[in-house]
Every structure is written in structure tokens, then in C-alpha cells.
Design an enzyme around this catalytic site. Sequence first.
Site, short mmCIF file in Angstrom:
data_model
loop_
_atom_site.label_atom_id
_atom_site.label_comp_id
_atom_site.label_asym_id
_atom_site.label_seq_id
_atom_site.Cartn_x
_atom_site.Cartn_y
_atom_site.Cartn_z
N ARG A 7 16.68 46.55 2.98
CA ARG A 7 15.38 46.99 2.43
C ARG A 7 15.49 47.69 1.08
O ARG A 7 14.61 48.45 0.68
CB ARG A 7 14.63 47.90 3.42
CG ARG A 7 14.30 47.21 4.72
CD ARG A 7 13.00 47.73 5.29
NE ARG A 7 12.62 46.92 6.42
CZ ARG A 7 12.91 47.21 7.69
NH1 ARG A 7 13.57 48.31 7.97
NH2 ARG A 7 12.51 46.42 8.65
N GLU A 39 16.76 35.00 -28.44
CA GLU A 39 16.02 36.11 -27.82
C GLU A 39 16.08 37.37 -28.70
O GLU A 39 15.17 38.19 -28.68
CB GLU A 39 16.55 36.41 -26.41
CG GLU A 39 16.44 35.24 -25.44
CD GLU A 39 15.09 35.15 -24.71
OE1 GLU A 39 14.21 36.01 -24.93
OE2 GLU A 39 14.95 34.20 -23.92
N LYS A 67 12.59 46.56 -25.73
CA LYS A 67 12.29 46.17 -24.34
C LYS A 67 12.05 47.40 -23.48
O LYS A 67 11.15 47.40 -22.64
CB LYS A 67 13.43 45.31 -23.77
CG LYS A 67 13.10 44.86 -22.37
CD LYS A 67 13.50 43.47 -22.06
CE LYS A 67 12.95 43.08 -20.69
NZ LYS A 67 13.45 41.80 -20.22
N GLU A 69 4.08 43.77 -15.98
CA GLU A 69 3.50 42.73 -16.84
C GLU A 69 2.00 42.53 -16.61
O GLU A 69 1.53 41.43 -16.34
CB GLU A 69 4.26 41.41 -16.65
CG GLU A 69 4.00 40.44 -17.80
CD GLU A 69 4.93 39.22 -17.81
OE1 GLU A 69 6.16 39.41 -17.76
OE2 GLU A 69 4.40 38.11 -17.88
N HIS A 87 9.50 26.70 -21.82
CA HIS A 87 9.64 26.30 -20.42
C HIS A 87 9.23 24.84 -20.23
O HIS A 87 9.83 24.12 -19.43
CB HIS A 87 8.78 27.20 -19.52
CG HIS A 87 9.42 28.54 -19.27
ND1 HIS A 87 8.70 29.66 -18.88
CD2 HIS A 87 10.70 28.95 -19.36
CE1 HIS A 87 9.51 30.69 -18.76
NE2 HIS A 87 10.73 30.29 -19.04
#
Length: 374
Positions: free
Chosen positions: A123, A187, A229, A239, A254
Site C-alpha cells: 500500500r 526534452e 519542473k 496536472e 505521441h
Amino acid sequence: MSRKVRVALGDRAYDILVDTGLIQKAGEHIAPLLRRPFAVIVTDENVAATPHLQALRRALAQKNIGCETVILPPGESQKSYAGFERLCEALLALKVERRDHLIALGGGVIGDLVGFAAAVLRRGMDFIQVPTTLLAQVDSSVGGKTAINSRQGKNLIGAFHQPRLVLADVDLLATLPARELRAGYAEVVKYGLLGDADFYAWLERNGAALLAGDAALRIEAVARCCMHKARIVAADEREEGERALLNLGHTFGHALEAETGYSQRLLHGEGVAVGMALAFRLSARLGLCDAALAPRIERHLSASGLPARLTDVEGARSFTPAVLLEHMKQDKKVRDGHLVFILAEAIGQAIQRNDVTPAAVEALLAEQLARSAT
Ligand code: GLY
């Protein structure tokens, strides 16, 4: 030269350390986080064949931290249900406890997979990222996105689960194949294009030396990307807004990755490179930015050894605008049935738009596919 970037997430805040020689000092940085002197390193066969794994094991041993190592086959196929099951069973067989730390030593695949295992095993366990690729150092190891792939698409089964520490040792980039380094550099360029015009101009001046191996420039670039970032993740971890800007170039990218079968024909960062130039072309078509920007960006990406134009992608002659658009509609970023695009008003000023019509995208793709592949 060493840099420290804090990701300010309250009681889940953590540091990103950027430097050379960090792996040799990993024990010093990791020991204070551990609740018992034990950790499990998860890596892949490619990284295990470099000196980095032994260096990390030695660094832990120097601080009397016991460690086990799980070595996985390399590649995206590990981010599957089967790969995930194998990793979880291997970790449980090592009797990992909830309070133990996993250490992800690798690129984006290892980071995403280990992060997701840490999110759910017992968990929720803690984990540390030791990214070995430029892409992972500036993007995937930071911010807590973890996931595996579904048959329906990439990264569709996952969790937000932040690491406790990121050790970005730029020395590790020395063993990276040049093509992967360049793909990661796309990136890096992304951070300049989306939010930092000065950094983009700095990259135009320094990108070649950085790619050639200059350690100080690499530290500066990785730290600057991580600062961007970290700020965005602290403001919008899940997001719901600004974090989407990090997807600049990704909707087109993508679609290209899907069309090329997620294969060696086009690496993720290469798709992002082409996608970023297309995003600026689309922005210009929509009257949002100056038409001279896309050619300027294409020039820098090409000079860095990256594909920049649609026709630079292997097999582009068989692409059709309609098929690429279909791939985009499967994207995670579709919201209320609308495609969400990250566009730009200028270099360093990205914006999110969900009112771009499929017709405008198709027209751009048709125009770009008609360019000669010289
Ligand atoms: N790679 C994009 C993000 O972390 O949000």
C-alpha cells in the site's frame, strides 16, 4: 558546481541533486532517509552492464546499507502487466517492508515501473530515483508520474507517487548511446520553448558543447530544467492546469510514436522534437506567434542531430493526416471530446488550447507531409 533543487510539496517535499560524482556519494545522501539500513536497487540489464550498478552498491556498502538488486530485461515491454507482476513478486520475495526504500537506477522505463510498484506495494513504499538517461534526469524522474502501459495505450495505469530523493549524476550520461542523449536533449529544449526564452537562447549557443560532453554545461542544463519542473509540479502536481504545458510537442509526438509502432524508428524524444516544431507551426497558422519561430526551432533541433520536420521521420511518406489525427484522438490529453494542444505565443510562452479544430490540424499535417524530405 553542484546544484540542489527542492520540489516544494509540503511533507512530501524532496531534493533533486545535480552533479558529477554523485553515485559515489549516494550512500551519504540516501542513508539519512532510511528507517533501517537496507534498500533494494531495481535496474535493467543494460545499466547492470555499466559500472554504475557496482558504483551504487559500493556507495551504499560504505555507509553500511545492506542492499539487494533486481535486474530486469531492458525495454518498454517491462511496463506491462506481466512485467509489473514479475517485479512485484521479486520484491515481495525479498521481503521488502512498507518502510523500506526502492532505488530506481535507470531511464524512464525503470523509473516509471519502480515508482508504480512503490506506489502500490504494501500500500505504498518510498523510492529514490537515480536516473541514468538525460530524458529521465530532466523529466521522468521528477514529479511523481508513475505508470505501466495498457493494450489501449501508454501510461494508462499509474499513480502520482513522489520519490523521496532524485540523484541526477551527469557522469552517468557518458555511457548513454548518442542517439538517446540527443532524444533526451529534445526534452531539455522543451523547457526553453515552453517557459524560458533566455534558456532557449543559451541552448542555441551551448547545446553542441553540452551534447559533446561538457560536464558544467550538462549540470547547468539539467538543474535549470529541474528548477522549471519543480516549480510547475509544486504548483500543479496532478496536472489540472499548468503542468500540461510540459506536454509541449507531445500530442503530435505521441501520434508519430503510435504510427511508427513505438519502435526504434522514432524514440520518444525524437517524436517530441518533431512535435514541438509542429506546435510552433500550428501556432503560427492560428495567428498566435511569429511564423519565423518554427524554422528557427527546426534549425536548432536539426543542428543537434534530431529530426525536426515531419518528413525527417522514417517512413513519413506513408503517413496520412487522417491517421495521425486518429492517433491524437486516443491521447490522454483529450478533454470533453476536444483535443488539447500546447501552443505558443512566443519562445518561452506556451499556452494550452482546447479549441483547435481537427481541420486546422489536418491542413497543417498535409502541408508538412508535402514538404520535400531534403
Ligand atoms: N512528463 C510530463 C510531466 O511530468 O508532467
